[in-house]
Design a protein around this motif. Structure first.
Motif, PDB file in Angstrom:
ATOM      1  N   GLU A 318       0.828  -1.208   0.000  1.00 43.08           N
ATOM      2  CA  GLU A 318       0.000   0.000   0.000  1.00 43.08           C
ATOM      3  C   GLU A 318       0.863   1.258   0.000  1.00 43.08           C
ATOM      4  O   GLU A 318       0.524   2.254  -0.656  1.00 43.08           O
ATOM      5  N   ALA A 319       1.985   1.232   0.726  1.00 42.71           N
ATOM      6  CA  ALA A 319       2.890   2.383   0.752  1.00 42.71           C
ATOM      7  C   ALA A 319       3.461   2.659  -0.630  1.00 42.71           C
ATOM      8  O   ALA A 319       3.554   3.814  -1.067  1.00 42.71           O
ATOM      9  N   VAL A 320       3.820   1.612  -1.341  1.00 40.63           N
ATOM     10  CA  VAL A 320       4.352   1.790  -2.691  1.00 40.63           C
ATOM     11  C   VAL A 320       3.277   2.315  -3.636  1.00 40.63           C
ATOM     12  O   VAL A 320       3.578   3.067  -4.573  1.00 40.63           O
ATOM     13  N   GLU A 321       2.025   1.954  -3.396  1.00 39.53           N
ATOM     14  CA  GLU A 321       0.950   2.524  -4.205  1.00 39.53           C
ATOM     15  C   GLU A 321       0.934   4.045  -4.085  1.00 39.53           C
ATOM     16  O   GLU A 321       0.615   4.754  -5.047  1.00 39.53           O
ATOM     17  N   TYR A 322       1.245   4.558  -2.890  1.00 39.42           N
ATOM     18  CA  TYR A 322       1.320   6.009  -2.714  1.00 39.42           C
ATOM     19  C   TYR A 322       2.462   6.590  -3.545  1.00 39.42           C
ATOM     20  O   TYR A 322       2.307   7.639  -4.181  1.00 39.42           O
ATOM     21  N   LEU A 323       3.602   5.902  -3.569  1.00 39.12           N
ATOM     22  CA  LEU A 323       4.716   6.364  -4.406  1.00 39.12           C
ATOM     23  C   LEU A 323       4.320   6.363  -5.880  1.00 39.12           C
ATOM     24  O   LEU A 323       4.655   7.305  -6.623  1.00 39.12           O
ATOM     25  N   ARG A 324       3.619   5.315  -6.302  1.00 37.61           N
ATOM     26  CA  ARG A 324       3.169   5.269  -7.698  1.00 37.61           C
ATOM     27  C   ARG A 324       2.270   6.466  -8.017  1.00 37.61           C
ATOM     28  O   ARG A 324       2.358   7.061  -9.096  1.00 37.61           O
ATOM     29  N   PHE A 325       1.411   6.818  -7.066  1.00 41.05           N
ATOM     30  CA  PHE A 325       0.523   7.950  -7.311  1.00 41.05           C
ATOM     31  C   PHE A 325       1.307   9.257  -7.379  1.00 41.05           C
ATOM     32  O   PHE A 325       1.008  10.116  -8.219  1.00 41.05           O
ATOM     33  N   LEU A 326       2.294   9.409  -6.497  1.00 36.18           N
ATOM     34  CA  LEU A 326       3.132  10.604  -6.563  1.00 36.18           C
ATOM     35  C   LEU A 326       3.813  10.725  -7.919  1.00 36.18           C
ATOM     36  O   LEU A 326       4.075  11.833  -8.392  1.00 36.18           O
ATOM     37  N   ASN A 327       4.094   9.590  -8.547  1.00 39.72           N
ATOM     38  CA  ASN A 327       4.732   9.598  -9.857  1.00 39.72           C
ATOM     39  C   ASN A 327       3.740   9.563 -11.013  1.00 39.72           C
ATOM     40  O   ASN A 327       4.121   9.307 -12.163  1.00 39.72           O
ATOM     41  N   SER A 328       2.494   9.842 -10.726  1.00 36.81           N
ATOM     42  CA  SER A 328       1.493   9.910 -11.781  1.00 36.81           C
ATOM     43  C   SER A 328       1.392  11.325 -12.340  1.00 36.81           C
ATOM     44  O   SER A 328       1.694  12.312 -11.659  1.00 36.81           O
ATOM     45  N   LYS A 329       0.966  11.426 -13.586  1.00 39.68           N
ATOM     46  CA  LYS A 329       0.753  12.739 -14.188  1.00 39.68           C
ATOM     47  C   LYS A 329      -0.266  13.547 -13.389  1.00 39.68           C
ATOM     48  O   LYS A 329      -0.130  14.768 -13.225  1.00 39.68           O
ATOM     49  N   GLU A 330      -1.304  12.863 -12.882  1.00 36.53           N
ATOM     50  CA  GLU A 330      -2.344  13.560 -12.121  1.00 36.53           C
ATOM     51  C   GLU A 330      -1.774  14.285 -10.910  1.00 36.53           C
ATOM     52  O   GLU A 330      -2.028  15.484 -10.706  1.00 36.53           O
ATOM     53  N   ALA A 331      -1.006  13.571 -10.090  1.00 33.61           N
ATOM     54  CA  ALA A 331      -0.451  14.183  -8.879  1.00 33.61           C
ATOM     55  C   ALA A 331       0.566  15.264  -9.227  1.00 33.61           C
ATOM     56  O   ALA A 331       0.599  16.335  -8.599  1.00 33.61           O
ATOM     57  N   GLU A 332       1.397  15.015 -10.217  1.00 33.95           N
ATOM     58  CA  GLU A 332       2.424  15.989 -10.594  1.00 33.95           C
ATOM     59  C   GLU A 332       1.814  17.257 -11.183  1.00 33.95           C
ATOM     60  O   GLU A 332       2.310  18.360 -10.950  1.00 33.95           O
ATOM     61  N   GLN A 333       0.724  17.119 -11.924  1.00 38.94           N
ATOM     62  CA  GLN A 333       0.064  18.310 -12.456  1.00 38.94           C
ATOM     63  C   GLN A 333      -0.568  19.138 -11.341  1.00 38.94           C
ATOM     64  O   GLN A 333      -0.576  20.373 -11.396  1.00 38.94           O
TER      65      GLN A 333
END
Length: 418
Positions: A318-333
């Motif tokens: 689950e923690a790595v899922e958060y990292l994946r989201f941080l590396n998503s275009k959505e979060a970065e935008q």
């Protein structure tokens, strides 16, 4: 867009913080997991709003994961949590900007992410290197950077018939051309160790990038490029391109000469761009280029979205899922829309025209100070020789470029880190 150690009081305070912010990873009967995250408290003012939206979006997309996001991450609190075996599930890290993440990785405090295969396809080599220790990935990838570049006053350029250069030689000719006007060609502070350094950092990737890569990789070194860099800096100083009072002016004075309309250009950092806006003239910016027109930033990845997972996290998936989201275009935008950071990935839309100009470079080049710091050890500190000895003596004409190179080379010879 183109892309190719703490005092006693600090420990006490940090320990107190940890007492109130202990990790609380829980799984309830309905299988909801709660992850405790420590954000970068020193940058809370800038990052609080975007992370509120990012975290809300993550929880909406992952209803089985709740985030206990705390502004509790300081160097002191992380040090104490390491010593007391009480790290949170995730916390921000600086990647390779310091040796802290490498220390945490090599001592088993943070999770090796290799088996999770984080998608690196959107990121350049510099960003991947930032997240890597000894060939393995230990944090989310950075999508933003800061670097030093040239700001310019578009109104002065129009008045003087000047154009943005396309090669390094054109840049020198541009600077020289302003000597025939009432304006300071290139504002820079000479009365301060870091103030006088910035021109060296701006020029280095374009002028001596190969030399820096050879130093970094412990290869046989061709010093020609660095000698050229040092001679160029000495020439600019000798000819008064930074103003007649350059050596007595500090960085604040240089910035004032630009914002007051007395200087055509300024050597500055993108991290301070808000200071130069709304000054009564149209602001422009460009990175330095080589003789082929290739433009360079310098490695300086932003840590605003780079997080590591504790090796003792009870729910690493689950923690790595958060990292994946941080590396998503959505979060970065989301981060870009709030902060106006300089994106290093192509699919993030810059917040405004000036940010687009910042992002319009071809290559993330070497940062000369970081390279020299990276090969330093207890016996050799070439970065200190550069800052405290070479640059001021080049500025005052006490040494030539060849003599400056010899000072760096001699310091590197003392190193056992070869």
């Amino acid at each position: 867009m183109k892309k190719r150690v703490c005092c006693t009081m600090s420990l006490v305070l940090a320990a107190s913080m940890i007492t109130t912010c202990m990790p609380a990873v829980t799984a309830s009967a309905d299988d909801t997991v709660t992850l405790t995250i420590w954000g970068d408290v020193d940058n809370q003012v800038t990052l609080e709003d975007p992370f509120e939206e990012i975290n809300a979006a993550f929880e909406e997309a992952h209803p089985n994961i709740k985030l206990d996001y705390q502004w509790a991450g300081t160097f002191d609190s992380i040090n104490v949590a390491t010593q007391s075996d009480s790290l949170p599930d995730l916390f921000w890290v600086q990647g390779n900007k310091s040796d802290k993440m490498a220390e945490l990785a090599r001592n088993g405090y943070i999770l090796n992410l290799d088996e999770y295969n984080l998608d690196a396809s959107r990121y350049n080599e510099s960003a991947i290197e930032y997240a890597t220790v000894d060939g393995s990935v230990y944090c989310s990838y950075p999508a933003f950077c800061d670097y030093a570049l040239i700001y310019y006053n578009k109104d002065i350029f129009e008045e003087c018939g000047a154009e943005v250069p396309t090669t390094l030689s054109e840049f020198t000719e541009l600077v020289k051309s302003f000597m025939d006007t009432e304006y300071i060609p290139l504002a820079l502070g000479g009365n301060g160790e870091w103030d006088r350094y910035w021109l060296i950092q701006v020029l280095a990737p374009a002028v001596c990038g190969d030399t820096l890569e050879q130093i970094k990789n412990h290869e046989e070194i061709d010093w020609t490029g660095m000698e050229t860099l040092f001679d160029m800096y000495a020439e600019y100083s000798k000819n008064g391109y930074m103003g007649k009072d350059f050596q007595a002016t500090d960085g604040v004075g240089a910035e004032l000469s630009f914002t007051n309309g007395d200087a055509a250009m300024l050597v500055g950092g993108t991290w301070a761009n808000s200071s130069y806006r709304d000054m009564g003239f149209e602001l422009g910016a460009f990175p330095i280029m080589d003789e082929e027109g290739v433009t360079y930033s310098q490695s300086g990845e932003a840590q605003n979205m780079t997080y590591a997972v504790s090796s003792k996290c009870e729910h690493p998936d689950e923690a790595v899922e958060y990292l994946r989201f941080l590396n998503s275009k959505e979060a970065e935008q989301i981060m870009e829309d709030y902060t106006g950071s300089i994106p290093t990935v192509d699919d993030i839309e810059p917040k405004d025209e000036l940010i687009a100009q910042f992002a319009d470079f071809d290559i993330v080049g070497a940062n000369i100070y970081h390279v020299l710091s990276g090969v330093s050890d207890d016996n050799a500190k070439p970065q200190d020789v550069l800052m405290g000895d070479v640059v001021p003596k080049l500025m005052t004409g006490e040494i030539t470029g060849a003599e400056g190179v010899e000072m760096i080379r001699a310091e590197l010879e003392k190193s056992t880190n070869k």
